[in-house]
Design a protein around this motif. Sequence first.
Motif, PDB file in Angstrom:
ATOM      1  N   LEU A   1      48.097   6.935 -65.990  1.00  0.00           N
ATOM      2  CA  LEU A   1      48.493   5.591 -66.423  1.00  0.00           C
ATOM      3  C   LEU A   1      49.861   5.139 -65.902  1.00  0.00           C
ATOM      4  O   LEU A   1      49.997   3.997 -65.480  1.00  0.00           O
ATOM      5  CB  LEU A   1      48.469   5.498 -67.949  1.00  0.00           C
ATOM      6  N   PRO A   2      50.910   5.968 -65.909  1.00  0.00           N
ATOM      7  CA  PRO A   2      52.218   5.460 -65.486  1.00  0.00           C
ATOM      8  C   PRO A   2      52.309   5.154 -63.995  1.00  0.00           C
ATOM      9  O   PRO A   2      53.240   4.486 -63.570  1.00  0.00           O
ATOM     10  CB  PRO A   2      53.193   6.580 -65.846  1.00  0.00           C
ATOM     11  N   GLN A   3      51.377   5.628 -63.215  1.00  0.00           N
ATOM     12  CA  GLN A   3      51.454   5.410 -61.772  1.00  0.00           C
ATOM     13  C   GLN A   3      51.075   3.964 -61.465  1.00  0.00           C
ATOM     14  O   GLN A   3      50.025   3.481 -61.884  1.00  0.00           O
ATOM     15  CB  GLN A   3      50.542   6.390 -61.041  1.00  0.00           C
ATOM     16  N   GLY A   4      51.913   3.268 -60.733  1.00  0.00           N
ATOM     17  CA  GLY A   4      51.719   1.854 -60.481  1.00  0.00           C
ATOM     18  C   GLY A   4      50.583   1.548 -59.530  1.00  0.00           C
ATOM     19  O   GLY A   4      49.849   0.586 -59.703  1.00  0.00           O
ATOM     20  N   GLU A   5      50.423   2.358 -58.534  1.00  0.00           N
ATOM     21  CA  GLU A   5      49.405   2.089 -57.523  1.00  0.00           C
ATOM     22  C   GLU A   5      48.062   2.649 -57.971  1.00  0.00           C
ATOM     23  O   GLU A   5      47.971   3.786 -58.439  1.00  0.00           O
ATOM     24  CB  GLU A   5      49.804   2.724 -56.197  1.00  0.00           C
ATOM     25  N   PRO A   6      47.000   1.866 -57.815  1.00  0.00           N
ATOM     26  CA  PRO A   6      45.673   2.357 -58.218  1.00  0.00           C
ATOM     27  C   PRO A   6      45.218   3.586 -57.424  1.00  0.00           C
ATOM     28  O   PRO A   6      44.515   4.441 -57.947  1.00  0.00           O
ATOM     29  CB  PRO A   6      44.748   1.168 -57.946  1.00  0.00           C
ATOM     30  N   GLU A   7      45.639   3.668 -56.159  1.00  0.00           N
ATOM     31  CA  GLU A   7      45.227   4.812 -55.332  1.00  0.00           C
ATOM     32  C   GLU A   7      45.828   6.108 -55.859  1.00  0.00           C
ATOM     33  O   GLU A   7      45.163   7.154 -55.878  1.00  0.00           O
ATOM     34  CB  GLU A   7      45.643   4.603 -53.866  1.00  0.00           C
ATOM     35  N   ALA A   8      47.076   6.055 -56.287  1.00  0.00           N
ATOM     36  CA  ALA A   8      47.729   7.251 -56.826  1.00  0.00           C
ATOM     37  C   ALA A   8      47.097   7.663 -58.150  1.00  0.00           C
ATOM     38  O   ALA A   8      46.895   8.855 -58.403  1.00  0.00           O
ATOM     39  CB  ALA A   8      49.224   7.001 -57.008  1.00  0.00           C
ATOM     40  N   ALA A   9      46.783   6.676 -58.994  1.00  0.00           N
ATOM     41  CA  ALA A   9      46.128   6.982 -60.269  1.00  0.00           C
ATOM     42  C   ALA A   9      44.746   7.576 -60.037  1.00  0.00           C
ATOM     43  O   ALA A   9      44.337   8.517 -60.719  1.00  0.00           O
ATOM     44  CB  ALA A   9      46.032   5.722 -61.121  1.00  0.00           C
ATOM     45  N   LEU A  10      44.023   7.030 -59.069  1.00  0.00           N
ATOM     46  CA  LEU A  10      42.699   7.557 -58.746  1.00  0.00           C
ATOM     47  C   LEU A  10      42.790   8.983 -58.217  1.00  0.00           C
ATOM     48  O   LEU A  10      41.958   9.830 -58.558  1.00  0.00           O
ATOM     49  CB  LEU A  10      42.009   6.648 -57.728  1.00  0.00           C
ATOM     50  N   LYS A  11      43.810   9.269 -57.430  1.00  0.00           N
ATOM     51  CA  LYS A  11      44.010  10.625 -56.912  1.00  0.00           C
ATOM     52  C   LYS A  11      44.273  11.605 -58.050  1.00  0.00           C
ATOM     53  O   LYS A  11      43.740  12.720 -58.072  1.00  0.00           O
ATOM     54  CB  LYS A  11      45.170  10.623 -55.920  1.00  0.00           C
ATOM     55  N   THR A  12      45.076  11.182 -59.035  1.00  0.00           N
ATOM     56  CA  THR A  12      45.352  12.026 -60.198  1.00  0.00           C
ATOM     57  C   THR A  12      44.074  12.274 -60.999  1.00  0.00           C
ATOM     58  O   THR A  12      43.805  13.392 -61.422  1.00  0.00           O
ATOM     59  CB  THR A  12      46.418  11.374 -61.091  1.00  0.00           C
ATOM     60  N   MET A  13      43.287  11.229 -61.198  1.00  0.00           N
ATOM     61  CA  MET A  13      42.034  11.382 -61.951  1.00  0.00           C
ATOM     62  C   MET A  13      41.061  12.299 -61.224  1.00  0.00           C
ATOM     63  O   MET A  13      40.361  13.093 -61.852  1.00  0.00           O
ATOM     64  CB  MET A  13      41.390  10.016 -62.203  1.00  0.00           C
ATOM     65  N   LYS A  14      40.999  12.197 -59.904  1.00  0.00           N
ATOM     66  CA  LYS A  14      40.122  13.089 -59.141  1.00  0.00           C
ATOM     67  C   LYS A  14      40.586  14.535 -59.260  1.00  0.00           C
ATOM     68  O   LYS A  14      39.760  15.445 -59.360  1.00  0.00           O
ATOM     69  CB  LYS A  14      40.080  12.672 -57.677  1.00  0.00           C
ATOM     70  N   ARG A  15      41.894  14.744 -59.291  1.00  0.00           N
ATOM     71  CA  ARG A  15      42.426  16.092 -59.459  1.00  0.00           C
ATOM     72  C   ARG A  15      42.020  16.666 -60.822  1.00  0.00           C
ATOM     73  O   ARG A  15      41.590  17.816 -60.923  1.00  0.00           O
ATOM     74  CB  ARG A  15      43.955  16.059 -59.326  1.00  0.00           C
ATOM     75  N   PHE A  16      42.126  15.849 -61.860  1.00  0.00           N
ATOM     76  CA  PHE A  16      41.742  16.317 -63.187  1.00  0.00           C
ATOM     77  C   PHE A  16      40.230  16.480 -63.319  1.00  0.00           C
ATOM     78  O   PHE A  16      39.765  17.290 -64.117  1.00  0.00           O
ATOM     79  CB  PHE A  16      42.292  15.386 -64.273  1.00  0.00           C
ATOM     80  N   ARG A  17      39.463  15.720 -62.543  1.00  0.00           N
ATOM     81  CA  ARG A  17      38.013  15.936 -62.544  1.00  0.00           C
ATOM     82  C   ARG A  17      37.695  17.328 -62.015  1.00  0.00           C
ATOM     83  O   ARG A  17      36.837  18.026 -62.556  1.00  0.00           O
ATOM     84  CB  ARG A  17      37.323  14.864 -61.682  1.00  0.00           C
ATOM     85  N   TRP A  18      38.427  17.761 -60.977  1.00  0.00           N
ATOM     86  CA  TRP A  18      38.214  19.110 -60.466  1.00  0.00           C
ATOM     87  C   TRP A  18      38.685  20.167 -61.447  1.00  0.00           C
ATOM     88  O   TRP A  18      38.068  21.230 -61.571  1.00  0.00           O
ATOM     89  CB  TRP A  18      38.890  19.276 -59.101  1.00  0.00           C
ATOM     90  N   VAL A  19      39.755  19.887 -62.169  1.00  0.00           N
ATOM     91  CA  VAL A  19      40.213  20.816 -63.211  1.00  0.00           C
ATOM     92  C   VAL A  19      39.131  20.977 -64.272  1.00  0.00           C
ATOM     93  O   VAL A  19      38.840  22.093 -64.723  1.00  0.00           O
ATOM     94  CB  VAL A  19      41.539  20.332 -63.838  1.00  0.00           C
TER      95      VAL A  19
END
Length: 129
Positions: free
Chosen positions: A66-84
Motif C-alpha cells: 500500500l505505501p508504494q506510490g507506483e502501481p508497478e512497485a506495489a504489484l511487484k511486492t504482491m507477486k513476491r508475497f504470492r510466491w511466499v
Amino acid sequence: MKVIDFTPLVTMGYKKVLTRLAIASFAVALAVKMAGYQELASGLALGGAVGLLDTLIMFVGIQRSLPQGEPEAALKTMKRFRWVRRITAGALVIVMLKVETIHVFGVCMGFLLIHIFLIFNLIFIAYQL
C-alpha cells in the motif's frame, strides 16, 4: 457497481478479522471433537492454523504494497508475497504428508473453512462501509 476500498481494513483492522476467523474455525473443530471425531477435529484445527497463516501472509503483503506510490512497485511486492504464500503452503503440505498421523481431509476442510469465513467477513465489512 460500487467500488469498495478495503484500505482501512488492511492498515488497521486485519487483526480483528484474523481473530474472528480463528474463533470460528476452532469453534467448528471443537464441535467436531465433541461429536466424537478426534482425528478429524485435530485435522480441522491444523487446517485452520495453516489457513490463518496463509491469510496473515496475504494481509501483510497487501499492507506492505500500500505505501508504494507506483502501481508497478506495489504489484511487484504482491507477486513476491504470492510466491511466499505458495512456498509456505507447499512446505506445509509436504510436512503434513510426511507425518502419517495427520487427518488430511480434516486439514483440507479446515483450510477451506478459514477462507470461506474470510469471504463472509469481507462481505459483512463491505456492507458496513
